[in-house]
Design a protein around this motif. Structure first.
Motif, PDB file in Angstrom:
ATOM      1  N   GLY A  46     -11.510  12.662   6.331  1.00 49.93           N
ATOM      2  CA  GLY A  46     -10.198  12.476   6.619  1.00 49.93           C
ATOM      3  C   GLY A  46      -9.835  11.304   6.085  1.00 49.93           C
ATOM      4  N   PHE A  47      -8.796  10.781   7.026  1.00 49.90           N
ATOM      5  CA  PHE A  47      -8.318   9.307   7.019  1.00 49.90           C
ATOM      6  C   PHE A  47      -7.530   9.316   5.410  1.00 49.90           C
ATOM      7  N   HIS A  48      -6.661  10.333   5.192  1.00 52.74           N
ATOM      8  CA  HIS A  48      -6.084  10.314   3.855  1.00 52.74           C
ATOM      9  C   HIS A  48      -4.637   9.616   3.891  1.00 52.74           C
ATOM     10  N   ASN A  49      -4.404   8.372   4.492  1.00 51.48           N
ATOM     11  CA  ASN A  49      -3.060   8.005   4.437  1.00 51.48           C
ATOM     12  C   ASN A  49      -3.293   6.262   4.486  1.00 51.48           C
ATOM     13  N   TRP A  50      -2.070   5.944   3.713  1.00 45.50           N
ATOM     14  CA  TRP A  50      -2.293   4.505   3.625  1.00 45.50           C
ATOM     15  C   TRP A  50      -1.809   3.476   4.648  1.00 45.50           C
ATOM     16  N   ILE A  51      -1.145   4.268   5.721  1.00 45.84           N
ATOM     17  CA  ILE A  51      -0.652   3.386   6.690  1.00 45.84           C
ATOM     18  C   ILE A  51      -2.103   2.921   7.678  1.00 45.84           C
ATOM     19  N   MET A  52      -2.907   4.055   7.981  1.00 51.25           N
ATOM     20  CA  MET A  52      -3.893   3.625   8.741  1.00 51.25           C
ATOM     21  C   MET A  52      -4.975   2.911   8.165  1.00 51.25           C
ATOM     22  N   PHE A  53      -4.931   2.934   6.737  1.00 53.59           N
ATOM     23  CA  PHE A  53      -6.032   2.216   5.997  1.00 53.59           C
ATOM     24  C   PHE A  53      -5.269   0.692   5.943  1.00 53.59           C
ATOM     25  N   TYR A  54      -4.012   0.723   5.775  1.00 52.81           N
ATOM     26  CA  TYR A  54      -3.437  -0.718   5.983  1.00 52.81           C
ATOM     27  C   TYR A  54      -3.625  -1.515   7.338  1.00 52.81           C
ATOM     28  N   LEU A  55      -3.353  -0.756   8.369  1.00 51.71           N
ATOM     29  CA  LEU A  55      -3.635  -1.090   9.834  1.00 51.71           C
ATOM     30  C   LEU A  55      -5.161  -1.719  10.043  1.00 51.71           C
ATOM     31  N   GLU A  56      -6.040  -0.764   9.496  1.00 47.47           N
ATOM     32  CA  GLU A  56      -7.262  -0.955   9.608  1.00 47.47           C
ATOM     33  C   GLU A  56      -8.046  -2.323   8.859  1.00 47.47           C
ATOM     34  N   GLU A  57      -7.292  -2.460   7.752  1.00 47.44           N
ATOM     35  CA  GLU A  57      -7.694  -3.552   6.727  1.00 47.44           C
ATOM     36  C   GLU A  57      -7.161  -4.778   7.370  1.00 47.44           C
ATOM     37  N   LYS A  58      -5.996  -4.862   7.968  1.00 46.96           N
ATOM     38  CA  LYS A  58      -5.379  -5.978   8.739  1.00 46.96           C
ATOM     39  C   LYS A  58      -6.105  -6.343   9.821  1.00 46.96           C
ATOM     40  N   ARG A  59      -6.816  -5.437  10.358  1.00 41.90           N
ATOM     41  CA  ARG A  59      -7.658  -5.635  11.718  1.00 41.90           C
ATOM     42  C   ARG A  59      -8.977  -6.315  11.344  1.00 41.90           C
ATOM     43  N   GLY A  60      -9.302  -5.893   9.969  1.00 46.11           N
ATOM     44  CA  GLY A  60     -10.781  -6.495   9.582  1.00 46.11           C
ATOM     45  C   GLY A  60     -11.668  -5.567   9.797  1.00 46.11           C
ATOM     46  N   ASN A  61     -11.149  -4.034  10.014  1.00 50.33           N
ATOM     47  CA  ASN A  61     -12.345  -3.098   9.939  1.00 50.33           C
ATOM     48  C   ASN A  61     -12.635  -2.433   8.826  1.00 50.33           C
ATOM     49  N   ILE A  62     -11.782  -2.423   7.712  1.00 49.90           N
ATOM     50  CA  ILE A  62     -12.037  -1.830   6.300  1.00 49.90           C
ATOM     51  C   ILE A  62     -12.282  -3.239   5.589  1.00 49.90           C
ATOM     52  N   ASP A  63     -12.975  -2.770   4.646  1.00 53.84           N
ATOM     53  CA  ASP A  63     -13.087  -3.806   3.337  1.00 53.84           C
ATOM     54  C   ASP A  63     -13.001  -2.882   2.175  1.00 53.84           C
ATOM     55  N   TYR A  64     -11.872  -2.988   1.277  1.00 50.29           N
ATOM     56  CA  TYR A  64     -11.684  -2.116   0.253  1.00 50.29           C
ATOM     57  C   TYR A  64     -12.769  -2.633  -1.009  1.00 50.29           C
ATOM     58  N   ARG A  65     -13.332  -1.808  -1.545  1.00 54.25           N
ATOM     59  CA  ARG A  65     -14.567  -2.324  -2.408  1.00 54.25           C
ATOM     60  C   ARG A  65     -14.212  -1.998  -3.894  1.00 54.25           C
ATOM     61  N   GLY A  66     -13.125  -1.235  -4.042  1.00 49.66           N
ATOM     62  CA  GLY A  66     -12.852  -1.250  -5.284  1.00 49.66           C
ATOM     63  C   GLY A  66     -12.344   0.450  -5.581  1.00 49.66           C
ATOM     64  N   TYR A  67     -12.005   0.711  -6.841  1.00 51.82           N
ATOM     65  CA  TYR A  67     -11.591   2.055  -7.291  1.00 51.82           C
ATOM     66  C   TYR A  67     -12.772   2.451  -8.289  1.00 51.82           C
ATOM     67  N   ILE A  68     -13.164   3.927  -7.957  1.00 51.16           N
ATOM     68  CA  ILE A  68     -14.090   4.615  -8.731  1.00 51.16           C
ATOM     69  C   ILE A  68     -13.377   5.266  -9.532  1.00 51.16           C
ATOM     70  N   LYS A  69     -13.497   5.147 -11.097  1.00 58.63           N
ATOM     71  CA  LYS A  69     -12.787   6.044 -11.993  1.00 58.63           C
ATOM     72  C   LYS A  69     -13.293   7.392 -12.049  1.00 58.63           C
ATOM     73  N   PRO A  70     -12.728   8.260 -12.048  1.00 57.55           N
ATOM     74  CA  PRO A  70     -13.147   9.856 -11.959  1.00 57.55           C
ATOM     75  C   PRO A  70     -13.892  10.095 -13.444  1.00 57.55           C
ATOM     76  N   ARG A  71     -15.025  10.945 -13.243  1.00 53.56           N
ATOM     77  CA  ARG A  71     -15.709  11.233 -14.604  1.00 53.56           C
ATOM     78  C   ARG A  71     -14.343  11.931 -15.460  1.00 53.56           C
ATOM     79  N   SER A  72     -14.592  11.459 -16.765  1.00 53.77           N
ATOM     80  CA  SER A  72     -13.523  12.272 -17.511  1.00 53.77           C
ATOM     81  C   SER A  72     -13.610  13.771 -17.872  1.00 53.77           C
ATOM     82  N   ARG A  73     -12.643  14.598 -17.919  1.00 53.71           N
ATOM     83  CA  ARG A  73     -12.866  15.871 -18.097  1.00 53.71           C
ATOM     84  C   ARG A  73     -12.709  16.271 -19.434  1.00 53.71           C
TER      85      ARG A  73
END
Length: 165
Positions: A137-164
Motif C-alpha cells: 500500500g502506502f500510495h500517497n505523497w503526504i504519508m511519504f512526506y511525513l515519514e521522510e521528514k521524521r527520518g523513517n524513509i530514505d528515497y533511493r531513486g526512481y526505477i525507470k519502467p522497462r520500455s514496452r
C-alpha cells in the motif's frame, strides 16, 4: 526490482508549502493517520472518536470539486456498489465511500475466530501496512512526506519502467 543502494543524495521532498496542511481536507486526512496498526494480523480497534474522524474526513472531501465530480461521474456511468446503483444523494454516496474506505476486512487471512479484521481500504492505500516484513500500500505523497521528514524513509531513486514494445 529495487535498488539495494541509495542512488539519490537528496530526499524526495526538498520543499512543501506547509500552508497546504491547513486546508480542511488535509487536516481531516492527517487526523486519520494514527488510527491504524501498521502490521497485518493485529486486529484493528475502531473507537467512537475515530468514527467521528472518518465522518469529518468524508464531509471535508465531499466539499471538494474532485469528489463532487467523482459522484456525478459514477451516477452518469451507472456505477454500482454491492449490487446497487450509487445513491444520487450525497449522504448515500458518503455511506458508499465509508464502506469502501473504512470498513474492516482481513488482509492476514485466517478463518472463523482466527480471522483478524486488520485492514481497510483507506489504511492500505493511504497509510500503508506491513505484512511479512514488507510494506504494501502506502500510495500517497503526504504519508511519504511525513515519514521522510521524521527520518523513517530514505528515497533511493526512481526505477525507470522497462520500455514496452
Amino acid at each position: 526490482p529495487s535498488h539495494k543502494y541509495d542512488a539519490v543524495d537528496e530526499p524526495l521532498f526538498t520543499y512543501v508549502n506547509r500552508q497546504v496542511f491547513q486546508r480542511p481536507t488535509f487536516r481531516a486526512f492527517a487526523n486519520l493517520l494514527d488510527n491504524y496498526s501498521a502490521y497485518t494480523g493485529e486486529e484493528e480497534e475502531v473507537s467512537a472518536h475515530e468514527l467521528r474522524e472518518n465522518k469529518a474526513f468524508l464531509n471535508a472531501v465531499m466539499e471538494t470539486a474532485p469528489m463532487k465530480y467523482c459522484h456525478r461521474f459514477c451516477l452518469a456511468k451507472g456505477v454500482e456498489y454491492g449490487g446497487d446503483a450509487i445513491p444520487e444523494d450525497e449522504d448515500g454516496f458518503k455511506r458508499v465511500l465509508n464502506s469502501i474506505w473504512f470498513e474492516l476486512y482481513s488482509r492476514s487471512g485466517g478463518r472463523g475466530r482466527r480471522r483478524k479484521m486488520d485492514s481497510s481500504g483507506f489504511e492500505h492505500v493511504f497509510v500503508g501496512e506491513v505484512k511479512n516484513d514488507q510494506v504494501s500500500g502506502f500510495h500517497n505523497w503526504i504519508m511519504f512526506y511525513l515519514e521522510e521528514k521524521r527520518g523513517n524513509i530514505d528515497y533511493r531513486g526512481y526505477i525507470k519502467p522497462r520500455s514496452r514494445e
